[in-house]
Enzyme design. Sequence first.
Site, PDB file in Angstrom:
ATOM      1  N   ARG A   1     -18.902  27.381  57.249  1.00  0.00           N
ATOM      2  CA  ARG A   1     -19.830  26.370  57.763  1.00  0.00           C
ATOM      3  C   ARG A   1     -21.239  26.712  57.276  1.00  0.00           C
ATOM      4  NH1 ARG A   1     -17.782  21.877  59.551  1.00  0.00           N
ATOM      5  NH2 ARG A   1     -18.488  22.070  57.425  1.00  0.00           N
TER       6      ARG A   1
ATOM      7  N   GLN B   1     -17.978  16.253  64.163  1.00  0.00           N
ATOM      8  CA  GLN B   1     -16.987  17.155  64.728  1.00  0.00           C
ATOM      9  C   GLN B   1     -16.882  18.412  63.849  1.00  0.00           C
ATOM     10  OE1 GLN B   1     -13.782  17.547  63.253  1.00  0.00           O
ATOM     11  NE2 GLN B   1     -12.479  18.227  64.930  1.00  0.00           N
TER      12      GLN B   1
ATOM     13  N   TRP C   1     -14.831  19.879  61.963  1.00  0.00           N
ATOM     14  CA  TRP C   1     -14.197  19.902  60.641  1.00  0.00           C
ATOM     15  C   TRP C   1     -14.857  18.980  59.632  1.00  0.00           C
ATOM     16  CZ3 TRP C   1      -9.732  22.604  58.930  1.00  0.00           C
ATOM     17  CH2 TRP C   1      -9.202  23.496  59.879  1.00  0.00           C
ATOM     18  N   LYS C   2     -15.922  18.288  60.008  1.00  0.00           N
ATOM     19  CA  LYS C   2     -16.527  17.333  59.075  1.00  0.00           C
ATOM     20  C   LYS C   2     -17.536  18.041  58.155  1.00  0.00           C
ATOM     21  CE  LYS C   2     -13.900  14.788  61.320  1.00  0.00           C
ATOM     22  NZ  LYS C   2     -13.325  13.500  61.402  1.00  0.00           N
ATOM     23  N   HIS C   3     -18.146  17.282  57.240  1.00  0.00           N
ATOM     24  CA  HIS C   3     -19.079  17.892  56.282  1.00  0.00           C
ATOM     25  C   HIS C   3     -20.179  18.673  56.994  1.00  0.00           C
ATOM     26  CE1 HIS C   3     -17.286  14.855  53.601  1.00  0.00           C
ATOM     27  NE2 HIS C   3     -17.716  15.593  52.592  1.00  0.00           N
TER      28      HIS C   3
END
Length: 390
Positions: free
Chosen positions: A7, A180, A182-184
Amino acid sequence: MTEPDGRTLGDEEVAAAQRVIRSGMLNSVWGTEARALERAMSELYGSGHAIACSSGTAALHLAVVAAAPDPGDEVITTPITDFGTVAPILAQNAVPVFADVDPSDGNLDPAAVARLIGPRTRAILAVHLFGASARIAELRALAADRGLALIEDCAQAWLTTTPGGEPVGRNGLVGCFSLQQWKHITCGDGGLVITDDDEAARRMRLFADKGWDRAAGRSHVGLGLNYRMTELSAAVAGAQLAKLPGVVAARRRTAEALVEALRGLPGVVLPRVTGHAWWLFPLILPGGGAPALAARLREAGIPATAGYLEQPLNHAPVWDGPLYGTSRYPLTGTGSPGDASCPHAERLVSDTLLVVNWNENYTDEHVKAVAGALTDALSDAQPGERGPIA
Ligand SMILES: *Cc1c(COP(=O)(O)O)cnc(C)c1O
């Protein structure tokens, strides 16, 4: 995406969260962070309005509210998506109608959408799957021609552009985004909608705040829920939004390198790179065998999965039971979304679609490892051979 190294959360987000906590104001009704995030989002996309909310699903619910279907009206959408695309249609007592997809990328097939438009159709809800633009110019023309609202689900398509270079999310009434995990970019859970339509923006803002017209005191002008984003989430999301161009550029560089490395490999259709935001890296195996290939890649340490879903959403177990209490409302009197026939979607999910997790922190070494594993696995199979590859 579940590890710190996967991340882009760093000092900027820590400072943002600390700033909010020190301010004593964690709620966006009285705070400044969510409003600042909305300004940054409407500047980034050039939209008249942006509204922050609590999730991508909430963003999609707001968009359906803006499209204002009557109970029992139909919204045409795709069976290959997150259920957060579909649940808001039901939550507004409208009926999802699943159209089949283009077998080359899993995005809605405009001709299949056109065939399903009927007297009760109110909107088309297009998803830009895995970060690839759907055929949005055709869908936009179709919606305009038939007097339908067009909603774009851009949860996987941050900064995706159309083949003409236009950002997706700006082609219809509302564009929806997710923050959320898991998004970019992420603040854990969060959402954003953008629109140029003043009335749509007013409806969505009210719905996200219990129908509360704050200018009129403690006065409720319509049905609404509490979909407000918190100040903590908004501050983190603001720091993440500033990093978004870098995130997408990094994903593009490595994904395009992988496409080049795989060119000419037998038995696979490579994704079209133009405008792609690479939420995941999808491959199509026209001859089938994606489940076996995914298993073989996982053995080699490559995070690959076949099909994306257990089953396309027209075959999800949700259609077998009641939706509200013991009732199947709003499906009563109509066909079930489970009756939809989407052969291309079904074949993609069961046999021909392979996705490799993608990430902005991948290096050239990661690309080499994925390319090597894929080349080994696919070279072992006869060109055009059907069935298991391993
Ligand atoms: C993630 C996602 C959603 C739902 O967003 P949440 O923030 O998880 O509620 C909706 N549609 C698509 C295509 C998604 O990928």
